[in-house]
Motif scaffolding. Structure first.
Motif, PDB file in Angstrom:
ATOM      1  N   MET A 191      -8.368  -0.371  -4.197  1.00  0.00           N
ATOM      2  CA  MET A 191      -7.329  -1.341  -3.881  1.00  0.00           C
ATOM      3  C   MET A 191      -7.232  -1.506  -2.373  1.00  0.00           C
ATOM      4  O   MET A 191      -7.518  -0.576  -1.618  1.00  0.00           O
ATOM      5  N   PRO A 192      -6.859  -2.685  -1.926  1.00  0.00           N
ATOM      6  CA  PRO A 192      -6.816  -2.932  -0.484  1.00  0.00           C
ATOM      7  C   PRO A 192      -5.669  -2.199   0.195  1.00  0.00           C
ATOM      8  O   PRO A 192      -4.648  -1.917  -0.437  1.00  0.00           O
ATOM      9  N   THR A 193      -5.841  -1.896   1.469  1.00  0.00           N
ATOM     10  CA  THR A 193      -4.729  -1.398   2.261  1.00  0.00           C
ATOM     11  C   THR A 193      -3.793  -2.567   2.553  1.00  0.00           C
ATOM     12  O   THR A 193      -4.191  -3.729   2.422  1.00  0.00           O
TER      13      THR A 193
ATOM     14  N   ARG B 285      12.811  -0.897  -0.114  1.00  0.00           N
ATOM     15  CA  ARG B 285      11.713  -0.300  -0.863  1.00  0.00           C
ATOM     16  C   ARG B 285      10.413  -0.381  -0.076  1.00  0.00           C
ATOM     17  O   ARG B 285       9.582   0.518  -0.140  1.00  0.00           O
TER      18      ARG B 285
ATOM     19  N   ARG C   8       3.769   6.059   3.159  1.00  0.00           N
ATOM     20  CA  ARG C   8       2.334   5.856   3.329  1.00  0.00           C
ATOM     21  C   ARG C   8       1.855   6.487   4.627  1.00  0.00           C
ATOM     22  O   ARG C   8       0.820   7.148   4.673  1.00  0.00           O
TER      23      ARG C   8
ATOM     24  N   LYS D 170       6.171   3.239  -6.743  1.00  0.00           N
ATOM     25  CA  LYS D 170       5.279   2.403  -7.536  1.00  0.00           C
ATOM     26  C   LYS D 170       4.352   1.580  -6.635  1.00  0.00           C
ATOM     27  O   LYS D 170       3.214   1.309  -6.984  1.00  0.00           O
TER      28      LYS D 170
ATOM     29  N   GLU E 148      -1.400   1.080  -4.876  1.00  0.00           N
ATOM     30  CA  GLU E 148      -2.397   1.083  -3.812  1.00  0.00           C
ATOM     31  C   GLU E 148      -3.404   2.210  -4.012  1.00  0.00           C
ATOM     32  O   GLU E 148      -4.346   2.344  -3.243  1.00  0.00           O
TER      33      GLU E 148
END
Lengths: 269, 269
Positions: free
Chosen positions: A215-217, B22, B30, B66, B71
DNA sequence: TAGTGGTCTAGACCACCAT
DNA sequence: TGGTGGTCTAGACCACTAT
Protein backbone atom coordinates in the motif's frame (compact mmCIF):
# COMPACT_ATOMS: atom_id res chain seq x y z
CA UNK A 1 -39.06 -3.48 0.42
CA UNK A 2 -35.66 -3.48 -1.17
CA UNK A 3 -35.34 -3.12 -4.90
CA UNK A 4 -32.39 -5.39 -5.39
CA UNK A 5 -32.11 -9.00 -6.18
CA UNK A 6 -30.85 -11.29 -3.48
CA UNK A 7 -33.26 -14.06 -4.21
CA UNK A 8 -31.06 -17.01 -4.96
CA UNK A 9 -27.96 -16.02 -3.02
CA UNK A 10 -25.57 -18.81 -3.57
CA UNK A 11 -22.24 -17.23 -2.94
CA UNK A 12 -20.57 -19.68 -0.62
CA UNK A 13 -20.11 -17.17 2.14
CA UNK A 14 -19.91 -17.13 5.91
CA UNK A 15 -22.58 -18.35 8.35
CA UNK A 16 -24.88 -16.15 6.27
CA UNK A 17 -27.13 -14.19 8.59
CA UNK A 18 -24.93 -13.92 11.64
CA UNK A 19 -22.75 -11.23 10.11
CA UNK A 20 -22.59 -7.78 11.68
CA UNK A 21 -24.77 -5.29 9.78
CA UNK A 22 -21.95 -3.37 8.17
CA UNK A 23 -20.51 -6.54 6.75
CA UNK A 24 -23.79 -7.92 5.55
CA UNK A 25 -24.48 -4.59 3.94
CA UNK A 26 -21.03 -4.52 2.33
CA UNK A 27 -21.59 -8.03 1.00
CA UNK A 28 -24.90 -7.18 -0.58
CA UNK A 29 -23.59 -4.01 -2.09
CA UNK A 30 -20.60 -5.90 -3.43
CA UNK A 31 -22.88 -8.44 -5.04
CA UNK A 32 -24.92 -5.65 -6.56
CA UNK A 33 -21.77 -4.14 -7.99
CA UNK A 34 -20.51 -7.44 -9.34
CA UNK A 35 -23.90 -8.17 -10.85
CA UNK A 36 -23.94 -4.70 -12.35
CA UNK A 37 -27.02 -3.65 -10.46
CA UNK A 38 -24.76 -0.68 -9.94
CA UNK A 39 -22.67 -0.20 -13.04
CA UNK A 40 -19.10 1.04 -13.28
CA UNK A 41 -19.06 4.80 -13.12
CA UNK A 42 -22.50 4.92 -11.56
CA UNK A 43 -23.20 6.84 -8.37
CA UNK A 44 -24.19 4.89 -5.31
CA UNK A 45 -27.26 6.05 -3.37
CA UNK A 46 -26.47 8.44 -0.56
CA UNK A 47 -25.41 7.12 2.82
CA UNK A 48 -28.64 8.32 4.35
CA UNK A 49 -30.74 6.54 1.76
CA UNK A 50 -28.73 3.35 2.12
CA UNK A 51 -28.86 3.50 5.90
CA UNK A 52 -32.60 3.74 5.64
CA UNK A 53 -32.88 0.94 3.16
CA UNK A 54 -30.79 -1.42 5.24
CA UNK A 55 -32.20 -0.29 8.55
CA UNK A 56 -28.94 0.85 10.09
CA UNK A 57 -27.51 4.09 11.40
CA UNK A 58 -25.90 6.41 8.92
CA UNK A 59 -22.53 5.73 10.51
CA UNK A 60 -22.88 2.08 9.82
CA UNK A 61 -23.77 2.64 6.20
CA UNK A 62 -20.68 4.76 5.89
CA UNK A 63 -18.56 1.94 7.31
CA UNK A 64 -19.99 -0.52 4.84
CA UNK A 65 -19.01 1.80 2.04
CA UNK A 66 -15.55 2.18 3.51
CA UNK A 67 -15.13 -1.59 3.35
CA UNK A 68 -15.84 -1.60 -0.37
CA UNK A 69 -13.59 1.38 -0.83
CA UNK A 70 -10.70 -0.45 0.79
CA UNK A 71 -11.30 -3.32 -1.61
CA UNK A 72 -10.93 -0.95 -4.51
CA UNK A 73 -14.50 -1.40 -5.71
CA UNK A 74 -15.64 2.10 -4.99
CA UNK A 75 -14.14 5.48 -5.56
CA UNK A 76 -14.86 8.26 -3.09
CA UNK A 77 -12.70 11.07 -4.29
CA UNK A 78 -12.92 14.15 -2.10
CA UNK A 79 -16.37 14.62 -0.73
CA UNK A 80 -18.09 13.49 -3.87
CA UNK A 81 -20.74 10.81 -3.89
CA UNK A 82 -19.08 7.42 -4.13
CA UNK A 83 -18.95 5.87 -7.55
CA UNK A 84 -18.49 2.31 -8.66
CA UNK A 85 -14.91 2.23 -9.84
CA UNK A 86 -14.28 1.74 -13.52
CA UNK A 87 -11.55 -0.66 -14.47
CA UNK A 88 -8.84 1.19 -16.27
CA UNK A 89 -6.71 0.03 -19.09
CA UNK A 90 -3.21 -0.70 -17.86
CA UNK A 91 0.00 0.65 -19.22
CA UNK A 92 1.89 -2.54 -20.00
CA UNK A 93 5.57 -1.99 -19.42
CA UNK A 94 7.85 -4.69 -20.68
CA UNK A 95 11.52 -5.39 -21.11
CA UNK A 96 11.55 -4.48 -24.78
CA UNK A 97 11.47 -0.95 -23.50
CA UNK A 98 15.20 -1.38 -23.02
CA UNK A 99 15.84 -2.71 -26.50
CA UNK A 100 18.84 -0.98 -27.99
CA UNK A 101 17.54 -1.27 -31.51
CA UNK A 102 14.16 0.17 -30.64
CA UNK A 103 15.81 3.05 -28.93
CA UNK A 104 18.07 3.76 -31.82
CA UNK A 105 15.23 3.57 -34.31
CA UNK A 106 12.65 5.72 -32.60
CA UNK A 107 14.82 7.71 -30.22
CA UNK A 108 11.75 7.58 -28.05
CA UNK A 109 11.59 6.45 -24.46
CA UNK A 110 9.54 3.31 -23.81
CA UNK A 111 7.23 5.10 -21.44
CA UNK A 112 6.32 7.60 -24.12
CA UNK A 113 5.54 4.94 -26.70
CA UNK A 114 3.34 3.02 -24.31
CA UNK A 115 1.34 6.07 -23.29
CA UNK A 116 0.87 7.16 -26.86
CA UNK A 117 -0.44 3.68 -27.64
CA UNK A 118 -3.39 4.64 -25.47
CA UNK A 119 -3.89 7.92 -27.28
CA UNK A 120 -2.68 9.91 -24.33
CA UNK A 121 -0.03 12.54 -24.00
CA UNK A 122 3.05 11.55 -22.04
CA UNK A 123 5.13 13.90 -19.99
CA UNK A 124 8.23 13.27 -17.94
CA UNK A 125 9.44 15.64 -15.28
CA UNK A 126 12.86 15.63 -13.70
CA UNK A 127 12.45 17.85 -10.66
CA UNK A 128 15.77 17.05 -9.03
CA UNK A 129 19.28 15.80 -9.66
CA UNK A 130 21.57 15.36 -6.68
CA UNK A 131 24.87 13.86 -5.68
CA UNK A 132 24.34 11.68 -2.60
CA UNK A 133 25.39 8.57 -0.76
CA UNK A 134 23.46 5.62 -2.13
CA UNK A 135 20.78 3.87 -0.07
CA UNK A 136 21.92 0.44 1.09
CA UNK A 137 19.92 -1.62 -1.35
CA UNK A 138 21.21 0.49 -4.22
CA UNK A 139 24.84 0.24 -3.19
CA UNK A 140 24.41 -3.48 -2.90
CA UNK A 141 23.07 -3.81 -6.41
CA UNK A 142 25.68 -1.51 -7.89
CA UNK A 143 28.46 -3.33 -6.09
CA UNK A 144 29.74 -0.19 -4.38
CA UNK A 145 30.13 0.96 -0.81
CA UNK A 146 27.23 2.79 0.79
CA UNK A 147 29.64 4.68 3.03
CA UNK A 148 32.34 5.68 0.62
CA UNK A 149 30.83 5.92 -2.82
CA UNK A 150 28.67 8.64 -4.27
CA UNK A 151 25.88 8.36 -6.78
CA UNK A 152 23.84 10.75 -8.82
CA UNK A 153 20.19 10.55 -7.88
CA UNK A 154 17.77 11.57 -10.59
CA UNK A 155 14.11 11.83 -9.71
CA UNK A 156 11.62 11.42 -12.50
CA UNK A 157 7.85 11.82 -12.52
CA UNK A 158 5.82 10.29 -15.29
CA UNK A 159 2.47 11.62 -16.43
CA UNK A 160 -0.19 10.52 -18.90
CA UNK A 161 -2.54 13.32 -19.89
CA UNK A 162 -1.19 15.23 -16.90
CA UNK A 163 -2.23 12.46 -14.55
CA UNK A 164 0.64 11.23 -12.39
CA UNK A 165 1.37 7.61 -13.19
CA UNK A 166 4.68 6.60 -11.72
CA UNK A 167 7.88 7.80 -10.12
CA UNK A 168 11.34 6.59 -11.04
CA UNK A 169 14.45 7.29 -9.00
CA UNK A 170 17.61 6.53 -10.91
CA UNK A 171 20.95 6.04 -9.18
CA UNK A 172 24.15 6.28 -11.19
CA UNK A 173 27.65 5.72 -9.83
CA UNK A 174 29.45 9.03 -9.66
CA UNK A 175 32.34 7.70 -11.72
CA UNK A 176 30.00 7.15 -14.63
CA UNK A 177 27.94 10.29 -14.35
CA UNK A 178 30.73 12.73 -13.55
CA UNK A 179 31.19 15.40 -16.15
CA UNK A 180 28.26 14.27 -18.29
CA UNK A 181 24.68 15.43 -18.72
CA UNK A 182 23.73 12.46 -16.54
CA UNK A 183 24.89 14.48 -13.55
CA UNK A 184 23.58 17.84 -14.59
CA UNK A 185 20.77 18.00 -17.08
CA UNK A 186 17.13 17.00 -17.02
CA UNK A 187 17.16 16.67 -20.77
CA UNK A 188 18.88 13.53 -21.95
CA UNK A 189 18.82 14.24 -25.67
CA UNK A 190 18.45 11.67 -28.44
CA UNK A 191 18.20 8.08 -27.29
CA UNK A 192 17.39 9.27 -23.82
CA UNK A 193 19.06 7.95 -20.69
CA UNK A 194 20.44 4.74 -22.16
CA UNK A 195 21.83 6.64 -25.08
CA UNK A 196 24.02 8.56 -22.66
CA UNK A 197 25.11 5.43 -20.84
CA UNK A 198 26.23 4.09 -24.16
CA UNK A 199 28.27 7.22 -24.73
CA UNK A 200 30.05 6.29 -21.53
CA UNK A 201 30.77 2.80 -22.75
CA UNK A 202 27.92 0.98 -21.01
CA UNK A 203 25.60 -0.74 -23.42
CA UNK A 204 22.62 -2.32 -21.72
CA UNK A 205 22.87 -6.06 -22.16
CA UNK A 206 20.71 -7.51 -19.46
CA UNK A 207 18.51 -6.28 -16.68
CA UNK A 208 17.30 -7.47 -13.35
CA UNK A 209 13.85 -6.42 -12.20
CA UNK A 210 12.71 -7.09 -8.66
CA UNK A 211 9.01 -6.59 -8.22
CA UNK A 212 6.92 -6.20 -5.12
CA UNK A 213 3.70 -4.54 -4.09
CA UNK A 214 2.38 -2.73 -1.05
CA UNK A 215 0.00 0.00 0.00
CA UNK A 216 1.22 3.51 -0.70
CA UNK A 217 2.63 5.81 1.95
CA UNK A 218 0.64 8.98 2.62
CA UNK A 219 3.21 10.93 0.61
CA UNK A 220 2.73 8.63 -2.36
CA UNK A 221 -1.02 8.75 -2.01
CA UNK A 222 -0.77 12.49 -2.20
CA UNK A 223 1.87 12.78 -4.90
CA UNK A 224 0.62 10.07 -7.23
CA UNK A 225 -3.00 10.74 -6.35
CA UNK A 226 -3.46 7.05 -5.61
CA UNK A 227 -7.15 6.37 -4.91
CA UNK A 228 -8.16 4.50 -1.77
CA UNK A 229 -7.97 0.74 -2.09
CA UNK A 230 -5.26 0.85 -4.74
CA UNK A 231 -1.75 -0.52 -4.09
CA UNK A 232 1.52 0.53 -5.65
CA UNK A 233 4.01 -1.67 -7.46
CA UNK A 234 7.69 -1.29 -6.66
CA UNK A 235 10.18 -2.24 -9.33
CA UNK A 236 13.85 -2.18 -8.47
CA UNK A 237 15.53 -2.24 -11.85
CA UNK A 238 19.23 -2.87 -12.37
CA UNK A 239 20.89 -2.20 -15.71
CA UNK A 240 23.82 -4.47 -16.57
CA UNK A 241 26.33 -3.82 -19.33
CA UNK A 242 28.30 -5.87 -21.83
CA UNK A 243 30.87 -6.73 -19.15
CA UNK A 244 28.22 -8.01 -16.75
CA UNK A 245 28.71 -4.90 -14.65
CA UNK A 246 25.72 -3.13 -13.11
CA UNK A 247 25.83 0.54 -14.05
CA UNK A 248 22.48 1.90 -12.96
CA UNK A 249 19.63 1.22 -10.56
CA UNK A 250 16.18 2.68 -10.99
CA UNK A 251 13.49 2.34 -8.39
CA UNK A 252 10.03 2.71 -9.88
CA UNK A 253 6.89 3.23 -7.86
CA UNK A 254 3.76 2.84 -9.93
CA UNK A 255 0.04 3.16 -9.31
CA UNK A 256 -1.31 -0.35 -9.64
CA UNK A 257 -4.61 0.80 -11.14
CA UNK A 258 -2.80 2.23 -14.15
CA UNK A 259 0.33 0.17 -14.55
CA UNK A 260 1.17 -3.43 -15.16
CA UNK A 261 4.25 -5.29 -16.32
CA UNK A 262 4.56 -7.58 -19.28
CA UNK A 263 7.66 -9.67 -19.75
CA UNK A 264 8.50 -12.07 -22.52
CA UNK A 265 11.44 -14.11 -21.46
CA UNK A 266 13.53 -16.65 -23.24
CA UNK A 267 14.13 -19.67 -21.04
CA UNK A 268 17.79 -20.52 -20.93
CA UNK A 269 18.16 -24.16 -21.17
CA UNK B 1 2.39 15.05 28.91
CA UNK B 2 2.93 12.57 26.16
CA UNK B 3 5.91 10.29 26.29
CA UNK B 4 6.77 10.44 22.66
CA UNK B 5 8.99 12.71 20.72
CA UNK B 6 7.33 15.18 18.40
CA UNK B 7 9.62 18.02 19.25
CA UNK B 8 11.26 18.88 15.98
CA UNK B 9 8.55 17.65 13.63
CA UNK B 10 9.80 18.40 10.20
CA UNK B 11 7.87 16.01 8.05
CA UNK B 12 6.64 18.22 5.25
CA UNK B 13 3.03 17.42 5.89
CA UNK B 14 -0.31 19.13 5.46
CA UNK B 15 -1.42 22.41 7.06
CA UNK B 16 -0.21 20.76 10.25
CA UNK B 17 -2.71 21.46 13.00
CA UNK B 18 -5.89 21.73 10.99
CA UNK B 19 -6.17 17.98 10.49
CA UNK B 20 -9.12 16.11 11.92
CA UNK B 21 -8.17 14.31 15.15
CA UNK B 22 -8.19 10.80 13.75
CA UNK B 23 -5.75 11.85 11.05
CA UNK B 24 -3.48 13.80 13.32
CA UNK B 25 -3.44 10.83 15.62
CA UNK B 26 -2.70 8.45 12.77
CA UNK B 27 0.14 10.69 11.63
CA UNK B 28 1.74 10.80 15.04
CA UNK B 29 1.41 7.09 15.54
CA UNK B 30 2.88 6.52 12.10
CA UNK B 31 5.85 8.67 12.97
CA UNK B 32 6.29 6.78 16.19
CA UNK B 33 6.29 3.54 14.28
CA UNK B 34 8.73 4.77 11.68
CA UNK B 35 11.00 6.14 14.38
CA UNK B 36 10.76 2.85 16.20
CA UNK B 37 9.18 4.35 19.27
CA UNK B 38 6.99 1.35 18.70
CA UNK B 39 9.11 -1.46 17.31
CA UNK B 40 8.10 -4.12 14.84
CA UNK B 41 6.23 -6.88 16.60
CA UNK B 42 5.46 -4.67 19.57
CA UNK B 43 1.94 -4.26 20.89
CA UNK B 44 0.33 -0.87 20.60
CA UNK B 45 -1.33 0.59 23.70
CA UNK B 46 -5.01 -0.20 23.96
CA UNK B 47 -7.56 1.94 22.18
CA UNK B 48 -8.85 3.23 25.48
CA UNK B 49 -5.41 4.28 26.62
CA UNK B 50 -4.65 5.92 23.31
CA UNK B 51 -7.99 7.69 23.23
CA UNK B 52 -7.20 9.08 26.63
CA UNK B 53 -3.72 10.10 25.69
CA UNK B 54 -4.85 11.93 22.59
CA UNK B 55 -7.98 13.33 24.16
CA UNK B 56 -10.45 11.74 21.76
CA UNK B 57 -13.31 9.28 21.98
CA UNK B 58 -12.49 5.60 21.86
CA UNK B 59 -14.18 5.37 18.48
CA UNK B 60 -11.87 7.95 17.06
CA UNK B 61 -8.79 6.19 18.35
CA UNK B 62 -10.05 3.03 16.69
CA UNK B 63 -10.40 4.88 13.39
CA UNK B 64 -6.87 6.19 13.62
CA UNK B 65 -5.65 2.65 14.07
CA UNK B 66 -7.74 1.52 11.14
CA UNK B 67 -5.98 4.07 8.96
CA UNK B 68 -2.59 2.61 9.82
CA UNK B 69 -3.93 -0.85 9.33
CA UNK B 70 -5.06 -0.02 5.82
CA UNK B 71 -1.56 1.25 5.12
CA UNK B 72 -0.16 -2.09 6.14
CA UNK B 73 1.76 -0.72 9.13
CA UNK B 74 -0.25 -2.50 11.77
CA UNK B 75 -1.55 -5.98 12.14
CA UNK B 76 -4.85 -6.56 13.94
CA UNK B 77 -5.42 -10.22 13.61
CA UNK B 78 -8.69 -11.37 15.08
CA UNK B 79 -9.50 -9.43 18.18
CA UNK B 80 -5.95 -9.36 19.39
CA UNK B 81 -4.21 -6.17 20.38
CA UNK B 82 -2.79 -4.50 17.30
CA UNK B 83 0.90 -5.05 16.67
CA UNK B 84 3.37 -3.12 14.60
CA UNK B 85 3.79 -5.24 11.55
CA UNK B 86 7.11 -6.95 10.98
CA UNK B 87 8.50 -6.88 7.50
CA UNK B 88 8.76 -10.37 6.17
CA UNK B 89 11.32 -11.84 3.92
CA UNK B 90 9.93 -12.30 0.45
CA UNK B 91 9.91 -15.43 -1.59
CA UNK B 92 11.66 -14.30 -4.74
CA UNK B 93 10.23 -16.08 -7.71
CA UNK B 94 12.11 -15.71 -10.94
CA UNK B 95 12.13 -17.07 -14.43
CA UNK B 96 14.90 -19.54 -13.76
CA UNK B 97 12.18 -21.53 -12.06
CA UNK B 98 11.26 -22.68 -15.55
CA UNK B 99 14.77 -23.68 -16.51
CA UNK B 100 14.71 -27.06 -18.19
CA UNK B 101 18.15 -27.98 -16.95
CA UNK B 102 17.37 -27.10 -13.36
CA UNK B 103 14.24 -29.17 -13.51
CA UNK B 104 16.01 -32.12 -14.94
CA UNK B 105 18.79 -31.91 -12.40
CA UNK B 106 16.82 -31.49 -9.22
CA UNK B 107 13.44 -32.78 -10.30
CA UNK B 108 12.19 -30.25 -7.84
CA UNK B 109 9.61 -27.56 -8.50
CA UNK B 110 10.87 -24.00 -8.28
CA UNK B 111 8.43 -23.12 -5.54
CA UNK B 112 9.80 -25.86 -3.36
CA UNK B 113 13.41 -24.78 -3.82
CA UNK B 114 12.61 -21.18 -2.99
CA UNK B 115 10.70 -22.05 0.17
CA UNK B 116 13.43 -24.39 1.33
CA UNK B 117 15.93 -21.59 0.84
CA UNK B 118 14.15 -19.90 3.73
CA UNK B 119 14.33 -22.98 5.87
CA UNK B 120 10.63 -23.60 5.61
CA UNK B 121 8.66 -26.60 4.56
CA UNK B 122 6.82 -26.32 1.25
CA UNK B 123 3.57 -28.01 0.47
CA UNK B 124 1.47 -27.95 -2.67
CA UNK B 125 -2.14 -28.96 -2.75
CA UNK B 126 -4.18 -29.73 -5.84
CA UNK B 127 -7.76 -29.72 -4.61
CA UNK B 128 -9.43 -29.83 -8.00
CA UNK B 129 -8.97 -30.79 -11.62
CA UNK B 130 -11.80 -30.05 -14.01
CA UNK B 131 -12.60 -29.95 -17.69
CA UNK B 132 -14.18 -26.59 -18.50
CA UNK B 133 -14.56 -23.84 -21.06
CA UNK B 134 -11.66 -21.45 -20.72
CA UNK B 135 -12.16 -17.93 -19.39
CA UNK B 136 -11.83 -15.32 -22.12
CA UNK B 137 -8.38 -14.07 -21.22
CA UNK B 138 -7.09 -17.63 -21.11
CA UNK B 139 -8.57 -18.59 -24.48
CA UNK B 140 -7.03 -15.47 -25.94
CA UNK B 141 -3.56 -16.34 -24.69
CA UNK B 142 -3.83 -19.97 -25.75
CA UNK B 143 -5.09 -18.98 -29.16
CA UNK B 144 -8.23 -21.07 -28.87
CA UNK B 145 -11.95 -20.37 -28.88
CA UNK B 146 -13.63 -19.62 -25.58
CA UNK B 147 -16.91 -21.03 -26.92
CA UNK B 148 -15.77 -24.18 -28.63
CA UNK B 149 -12.61 -25.35 -26.96
CA UNK B 150 -12.17 -27.10 -23.65
CA UNK B 151 -9.33 -26.86 -21.19
CA UNK B 152 -8.25 -28.69 -18.08
CA UNK B 153 -8.29 -26.44 -15.09
CA UNK B 154 -5.93 -27.42 -12.31
CA UNK B 155 -6.13 -25.53 -9.06
CA UNK B 156 -3.04 -25.44 -6.89
CA UNK B 157 -2.50 -24.04 -3.43
CA UNK B 158 0.99 -23.33 -2.21
CA UNK B 159 2.00 -23.36 1.43
CA UNK B 160 5.16 -22.54 3.36
CA UNK B 161 5.19 -24.04 6.83
CA UNK B 162 1.46 -24.63 6.41
CA UNK B 163 0.86 -20.94 5.81
CA UNK B 164 -1.00 -20.27 2.54
CA UNK B 165 1.22 -18.29 0.22
CA UNK B 166 -0.21 -18.33 -3.26
CA UNK B 167 -2.76 -19.89 -5.57
CA UNK B 168 -2.07 -21.00 -9.11
CA UNK B 169 -4.74 -21.94 -11.60
CA UNK B 170 -3.33 -23.75 -14.60
CA UNK B 171 -5.24 -24.06 -17.86
CA UNK B 172 -4.21 -26.67 -20.40
CA UNK B 173 -5.80 -27.20 -23.81
CA UNK B 174 -7.79 -30.41 -23.78
CA UNK B 175 -5.94 -31.71 -26.80
CA UNK B 176 -2.72 -31.66 -24.84
CA UNK B 177 -4.01 -32.94 -21.52
CA UNK B 178 -6.35 -35.62 -22.82
CA UNK B 179 -5.41 -39.09 -21.73
CA UNK B 180 -2.46 -37.96 -19.60
CA UNK B 181 -1.93 -37.41 -15.89
CA UNK B 182 -2.31 -33.71 -16.66
CA UNK B 183 -6.03 -34.27 -16.88
CA UNK B 184 -6.43 -36.66 -14.02
CA UNK B 185 -3.81 -36.73 -11.35
CA UNK B 186 -2.70 -34.32 -8.66
CA UNK B 187 0.70 -35.92 -8.60
CA UNK B 188 2.83 -34.93 -11.55
CA UNK B 189 5.74 -37.23 -10.90
CA UNK B 190 9.38 -36.52 -11.63
CA UNK B 191 10.08 -33.19 -13.29
CA UNK B 192 6.68 -32.01 -12.22
CA UNK B 193 4.24 -30.25 -14.52
CA UNK B 194 6.72 -29.22 -17.18
CA UNK B 195 8.16 -32.67 -17.29
CA UNK B 196 4.75 -33.92 -18.39
CA UNK B 197 4.38 -31.21 -20.99
CA UNK B 198 7.68 -32.33 -22.41
CA UNK B 199 6.35 -35.87 -22.60
CA UNK B 200 3.64 -34.42 -24.82
CA UNK B 201 6.18 -32.74 -27.07
CA UNK B 202 6.03 -29.25 -25.59
CA UNK B 203 9.36 -28.09 -24.26
CA UNK B 204 9.15 -24.73 -22.56
CA UNK B 205 11.22 -22.28 -24.56
CA UNK B 206 9.92 -18.89 -23.58
CA UNK B 207 7.35 -17.45 -21.26
CA UNK B 208 5.22 -14.38 -21.00
CA UNK B 209 4.40 -13.03 -17.57
CA UNK B 210 1.84 -10.28 -17.13
CA UNK B 211 1.93 -8.76 -13.71
CA UNK B 212 -0.54 -6.59 -11.90
CA UNK B 213 -1.59 -5.86 -8.35
CA UNK B 214 -4.83 -5.14 -6.52
CA UNK B 215 -6.54 -5.57 -3.19
CA UNK B 216 -7.76 -9.10 -2.50
CA UNK B 217 -11.38 -10.17 -2.80
CA UNK B 218 -13.05 -11.31 0.43
CA UNK B 219 -12.64 -14.90 -0.74
CA UNK B 220 -8.92 -14.40 -1.22
CA UNK B 221 -8.60 -12.61 2.09
CA UNK B 222 -10.17 -15.61 3.69
CA UNK B 223 -8.45 -18.34 1.72
CA UNK B 224 -4.95 -16.89 1.65
CA UNK B 225 -5.34 -15.29 5.07
CA UNK B 226 -4.23 -11.99 3.62
CA UNK B 227 -3.83 -9.48 6.45
CA UNK B 228 -5.53 -6.08 6.21
CA UNK B 229 -3.57 -3.52 4.24
CA UNK B 230 -1.81 -6.12 2.12
CA UNK B 231 -2.40 -6.38 -1.65
CA UNK B 232 -2.14 -9.41 -3.88
CA UNK B 233 -0.03 -9.79 -6.99
CA UNK B 234 -1.59 -11.34 -10.07
CA UNK B 235 0.68 -13.07 -12.51
CA UNK B 236 -0.77 -14.37 -15.74
CA UNK B 237 1.87 -16.74 -17.00
CA UNK B 238 1.92 -18.19 -20.50
CA UNK B 239 4.21 -21.08 -21.39
CA UNK B 240 5.44 -21.14 -24.99
CA UNK B 241 7.07 -24.13 -26.68
CA UNK B 242 9.81 -24.71 -29.22
CA UNK B 243 7.38 -23.93 -32.05
CA UNK B 244 6.39 -20.60 -30.52
CA UNK B 245 3.03 -22.12 -29.59
CA UNK B 246 1.45 -21.33 -26.22
CA UNK B 247 0.58 -24.57 -24.47
CA UNK B 248 -0.35 -23.52 -20.96
CA UNK B 249 -1.60 -20.55 -18.98
CA UNK B 250 -1.23 -20.28 -15.23
CA UNK B 251 -2.84 -17.53 -13.23
CA UNK B 252 -1.05 -16.96 -9.94
CA UNK B 253 -2.47 -14.93 -7.08
CA UNK B 254 0.11 -14.23 -4.41
CA UNK B 255 0.12 -12.49 -1.07
CA UNK B 256 2.26 -9.41 -1.57
CA UNK B 257 3.66 -9.50 1.96
CA UNK B 258 5.28 -12.86 1.29
CA UNK B 259 5.99 -12.95 -2.42
CA UNK B 260 8.02 -10.94 -4.86
CA UNK B 261 9.27 -11.51 -8.36
CA UNK B 262 12.83 -11.40 -9.56
CA UNK B 263 13.61 -11.47 -13.25
CA UNK B 264 16.94 -11.41 -14.97
CA UNK B 265 16.40 -10.71 -18.58
CA UNK B 266 18.73 -10.66 -21.54
CA UNK B 267 18.05 -7.61 -23.65
CA UNK B 268 17.67 -8.60 -27.27
CA UNK B 269 19.48 -6.15 -29.35
C1' DT C 1 -12.75 -12.15 35.57
C1' DA C 2 -11.04 -7.95 33.83
C1' DG C 3 -9.64 -5.83 29.81
C1' DT C 4 -9.63 -5.77 24.77
C1' DG C 5 -11.16 -4.86 20.16
C1' DG C 6 -15.48 -5.00 17.22
C1' DT C 7 -19.46 -2.98 16.54
C1' DC C 8 -23.79 -0.16 16.65
C1' DT C 9 -26.58 3.98 17.63
C1' DA C 10 -28.34 8.65 17.71
C1' DG C 11 -27.31 13.04 17.46
C1' DA C 12 -24.45 16.64 16.07
C1' DC C 13 -21.51 20.12 13.33
C1' DC C 14 -18.78 21.07 9.35
C1' DA C 15 -17.38 22.20 4.46
C1' DC C 16 -18.60 21.52 0.08
C1' DC C 17 -21.40 21.42 -4.18
C1' DA C 18 -25.12 21.58 -7.30
C1' DT C 19 -29.24 23.83 -8.05
C1' DT D 1 -30.14 26.48 0.08
C1' DG D 2 -30.66 21.74 0.81
C1' DG D 3 -28.34 17.51 0.46
C1' DT D 4 -23.88 15.16 0.73
C1' DG D 5 -19.95 12.94 2.80
C1' DG D 6 -16.55 13.58 6.72
C1' DT D 7 -16.10 13.51 11.21
C1' DC D 8 -16.64 13.36 16.36
C1' DT D 9 -18.86 11.95 20.74
C1' DA D 10 -20.70 9.24 24.50
C1' DG D 11 -22.59 5.35 25.76
C1' DA D 12 -23.56 0.68 25.07
C1' DC D 13 -23.30 -4.53 24.29
C1' DC D 14 -20.75 -8.37 22.57
C1' DA D 15 -17.26 -12.15 22.16
C1' DC D 16 -12.92 -13.22 22.95
C1' DT D 17 -8.44 -13.73 25.49
C1' DA D 18 -5.26 -13.32 28.64
C1' DT D 19 -4.50 -13.91 33.54
Amino acid sequence: MTEHSHDAEETGREPAEKLPPRRRMANELRDDINNEVYRPGELLPSQRVLADRYGVARNTAGEAIKILESEGLIDSRDRARPRVRERRRLLRLGAERYSNRLREETGKSPFRSEVEKQGKTPRVDCPSIEKIRPPGYVAERLGISADEAFVVRRENWYFADEEPVQIGITYIPWEIAEGTVLATSANMGKGSLYGRFEDQGHRITSIREEISSRMPTPEETEGLKVPAGVPVIDVVHTGIDQDEQPFEVTHFTMRADINGLDYRIRIED
